[in-house]
Design an enzyme around this catalytic site. Structure first.
Site, PDB file in Angstrom:
ATOM      1  N   GLN A 268       0.811  -1.211   0.000  1.00  0.00           N
ATOM      2  CA  GLN A 268       0.000   0.000   0.000  1.00  0.00           C
ATOM      3  C   GLN A 268       0.846   1.262   0.000  1.00  0.00           C
ATOM      4  O   GLN A 268       0.313   2.368   0.086  1.00  0.00           O
ATOM      5  CB  GLN A 268      -0.922  -0.006   1.226  1.00  0.00           C
ATOM      6  CG  GLN A 268      -1.917  -1.142   1.238  1.00  0.00           C
ATOM      7  CD  GLN A 268      -2.719  -1.220   2.533  1.00  0.00           C
ATOM      8  OE1 GLN A 268      -2.588  -0.384   3.424  1.00  0.00           O
ATOM      9  NE2 GLN A 268      -3.548  -2.253   2.652  1.00  0.00           N
TER      10      GLN A 268
ATOM     11  N   HIS B 296      -1.053   0.156   5.750  1.00  0.00           N
ATOM     12  CA  HIS B 296      -1.598   1.121   6.712  1.00  0.00           C
ATOM     13  C   HIS B 296      -0.643   2.278   6.992  1.00  0.00           C
ATOM     14  O   HIS B 296      -0.236   2.528   8.117  1.00  0.00           O
ATOM     15  CB  HIS B 296      -1.993   0.413   8.012  1.00  0.00           C
ATOM     16  CG  HIS B 296      -3.158  -0.507   7.872  1.00  0.00           C
ATOM     17  ND1 HIS B 296      -3.900  -0.936   8.954  1.00  0.00           N
ATOM     18  CD2 HIS B 296      -3.733  -1.069   6.773  1.00  0.00           C
ATOM     19  CE1 HIS B 296      -4.876  -1.746   8.524  1.00  0.00           C
ATOM     20  NE2 HIS B 296      -4.779  -1.831   7.205  1.00  0.00           N
TER      21      HIS B 296
ATOM     22  N   GLU C  50     -14.847   4.522  10.809  1.00  0.00           N
ATOM     23  CA  GLU C  50     -15.277   5.562  11.744  1.00  0.00           C
ATOM     24  C   GLU C  50     -15.096   6.964  11.196  1.00  0.00           C
ATOM     25  O   GLU C  50     -14.036   7.296  10.676  1.00  0.00           O
ATOM     26  CB  GLU C  50     -14.447   5.482  13.042  1.00  0.00           C
ATOM     27  CG  GLU C  50     -14.678   4.264  13.878  1.00  0.00           C
ATOM     28  CD  GLU C  50     -13.913   4.329  15.194  1.00  0.00           C
ATOM     29  OE1 GLU C  50     -13.976   3.333  15.947  1.00  0.00           O
ATOM     30  OE2 GLU C  50     -13.258   5.358  15.475  1.00  0.00           O
TER      31      GLU C  50
ATOM     32  N   TYR D  95      -8.941   7.751  20.559  1.00  0.00           N
ATOM     33  CA  TYR D  95     -10.065   7.288  19.756  1.00  0.00           C
ATOM     34  C   TYR D  95     -10.187   5.764  19.720  1.00  0.00           C
ATOM     35  O   TYR D  95     -10.921   5.227  18.909  1.00  0.00           O
ATOM     36  CB  TYR D  95     -10.012   7.944  18.378  1.00  0.00           C
ATOM     37  CG  TYR D  95     -10.367   9.412  18.543  1.00  0.00           C
ATOM     38  CD1 TYR D  95     -11.679   9.841  18.434  1.00  0.00           C
ATOM     39  CD2 TYR D  95      -9.414  10.334  18.964  1.00  0.00           C
ATOM     40  CE1 TYR D  95     -12.032  11.157  18.687  1.00  0.00           C
ATOM     41  CE2 TYR D  95      -9.750  11.660  19.217  1.00  0.00           C
ATOM     42  CZ  TYR D  95     -11.066  12.058  19.081  1.00  0.00           C
ATOM     43  OH  TYR D  95     -11.419  13.361  19.346  1.00  0.00           O
TER      44      TYR D  95
ATOM     45  N   TYR E 136     -11.213 -10.109  10.794  1.00  0.00           N
ATOM     46  CA  TYR E 136     -11.515 -10.612   9.452  1.00  0.00           C
ATOM     47  C   TYR E 136     -11.949 -12.073   9.491  1.00  0.00           C
ATOM     48  O   TYR E 136     -12.661 -12.549   8.603  1.00  0.00           O
ATOM     49  CB  TYR E 136     -10.302 -10.432   8.542  1.00  0.00           C
ATOM     50  CG  TYR E 136      -9.994  -8.971   8.251  1.00  0.00           C
ATOM     51  CD1 TYR E 136     -10.878  -8.200   7.511  1.00  0.00           C
ATOM     52  CD2 TYR E 136      -8.825  -8.382   8.712  1.00  0.00           C
ATOM     53  CE1 TYR E 136     -10.621  -6.866   7.252  1.00  0.00           C
ATOM     54  CE2 TYR E 136      -8.548  -7.044   8.457  1.00  0.00           C
ATOM     55  CZ  TYR E 136      -9.448  -6.295   7.724  1.00  0.00           C
ATOM     56  OH  TYR E 136      -9.175  -4.968   7.483  1.00  0.00           O
TER      57      TYR E 136
END
Length: 406
Positions: A108, A184, A277, A287, A298
């Site tokens: 990614q 990520h 979110e 958070y 998953y």
């Protein structure tokens, strides 16, 4: 060799909102969870009385990720393998802009977001985020591993007058620490209008980082806020034992971020299986990830945390289950869609849709979805003329212009 993007493509499609499909009827993954307050999820579906007209103004972009409009109506567009291009109306896409750093384009990673300030016409300064590689030899010496470590980083520089190169390029933020992961990175950039830059990061999706998200001695799973030329910004929260760049903690993977009409930062982060979110991150607050979440593993098993609520951890303003896989975000401010003024527009990767949220007094009171199943939408911006610009995440990605139809 790089892939050459086509100079111009015009593909027209018409489509109204996806509200004829009741996306709220899809059952959640976490069947035993309940929202903390009314309309925290599955808000009423919004209806529109018009269609959308979508034009592909450029195609052949290899996994485009971020974009920024310049004062003359042209757009900077990043491609994840490490290229940035300039799209100009009437002349199409430029060759890759020179002067960028090397990126780790595995998984990614790569060249990610790009932003410019309101004073770009005078300064020509831009900021961009990327996955920064640690050299292989250093990984072997320091970690005794042969998979390279990397991290999220932010650079800045001056775009040359002819738009062909970035001058005085320097790196102004480097996430600590390096991590062995290809996932990520977060990486949305938001200028706060007060002389600082918000940078979102991710949890890096690695067992070695799971506990780090809740610790303040690192930048993993955080919103950070830095000065425009680097270093912690004035006005950041003072967190005991914490790094001075940290704004908020407890985030999974933040790929959507924008300033709202209220002048505050709003973000949307990826959940696991369920639990995307919408948040309004405040200074020094937590958070919740990975302790609380409205998602599940998953595998289908519950997460190993404390459920959906815990003292000292913030509730999301809104969440999705099933996920939309959010990426890119803008608050509408334009004349083309006056009914959408102040609404949040969010790209959906897994949902392959453009999501619109209507907010009243800081809470979501309605949701609509558009262009359903057209493409994985990676980024969303509002053009100066009120049109909506989208990037599609694909090896042959497109820059799309969305306008009002009949």
């Amino acid at each position: 060799m790089y892939r050459r993007a086509s100079v111009f493509a015009a593909i027209i499609c018409l489509g109204g909102p996806a509200s004829a499909q009741d996306f709220n009827a899809t059952p959640p993954n976490a069947t035993d969870q309940t929202p903390a307050f009314e309309q925290q999820t599955r808000a009423p579906i919004l209806e529109d009385g018009f269609s959308l007209e979508t034009t592909a103004v450029a195609e052949g972009l290899e996994h485009p990720w971020g974009m920024a409009e310049l004062p003359d109506g042209s757009w900077l567009v990043t491609e994840r393998p490490g290229r940035m291009r300039l799209w100009r109306p009437g002349s199409g896409l430029s060759e890759p802009i020179e002067g960028l750093p090397d990126v780790d384009g595995r998984g990614q990673g790569g060249l990610l977001d790009v932003v410019v300030g309101d004073d770009f016409a005078e300064t020509r300064q831009l900021w961009f985020s990327f996955s920064q590689d640690r050299p292989l030899w250093r990984s072997i010496v320091q970690d005794q591993r042969r998979d390279r470590a990397n991290r999220t980083a932010v650079g800045t520089g001056i775009l040359s007058e002819d738009g062909t190169s970035i001058e005085d390029m320097r790196v102004i933020f480097e996430q600590e620490p390096f991590i062995h992961s290809q996932s990520h990175f977060g990486s949305r950039l938001v200028l706060d209008g007060q002389g600082a830059l918000f940078v979102t990061t991710g949890d890096r999706a690695s067992p070695e980082t799971e506990a780090m998200v809740q610790l303040v001695d690192n930048h993993i799973g955080k919103v950070v806020r830095i000065a425009l030329d680097g270093g912690p910004a004035e006005g950041n929260p003072v967190i005991e034992g914490g790094l001075p760049e940290i704004w908020s903690i407890g985030h999974r993977n933040l790929q959507s971020a924008a300033l709202g009409p209220d002048g505050a930062l709003w973000t949307v982060e990826h959940g696991p299986r369920g639990g995307d979110e919408l948040n309004r991150p405040e200074a020094g607050k937590n958070y919740g990830w990975p302790v609380i979440s409205y998602g599940i593993n998953y595998s289908g098993e519950p997460l190993a945390g404390a459920g959906t609520e815990q003292d000292g951890m913030e509730q999301p303003v809104y969440y999705w289950d099933p996920v939309i896989a959010p990426s890119g975000m803008a608050f509408y401010d334009g004349e083309m869609f006056p009914e959408w003024q102040g609404d949040a527009l969010i790209g959906g990767l897994a949902a392959m849709t453009l999501v619109r949220l209507h907010l009243t007094d800081g809470q979501v009171t309605g949701e609509a979805r558009y262009l359903q199943d057209m493409a994985r939408i990676r980024d969303v911006e509002v053009a100066s003329d009120g049109a909506i610009m989208l990037l599609t995440d694909d090896p042959e990605g497109q820059l799309l212009r969305v306008t009002r139809g009949e």
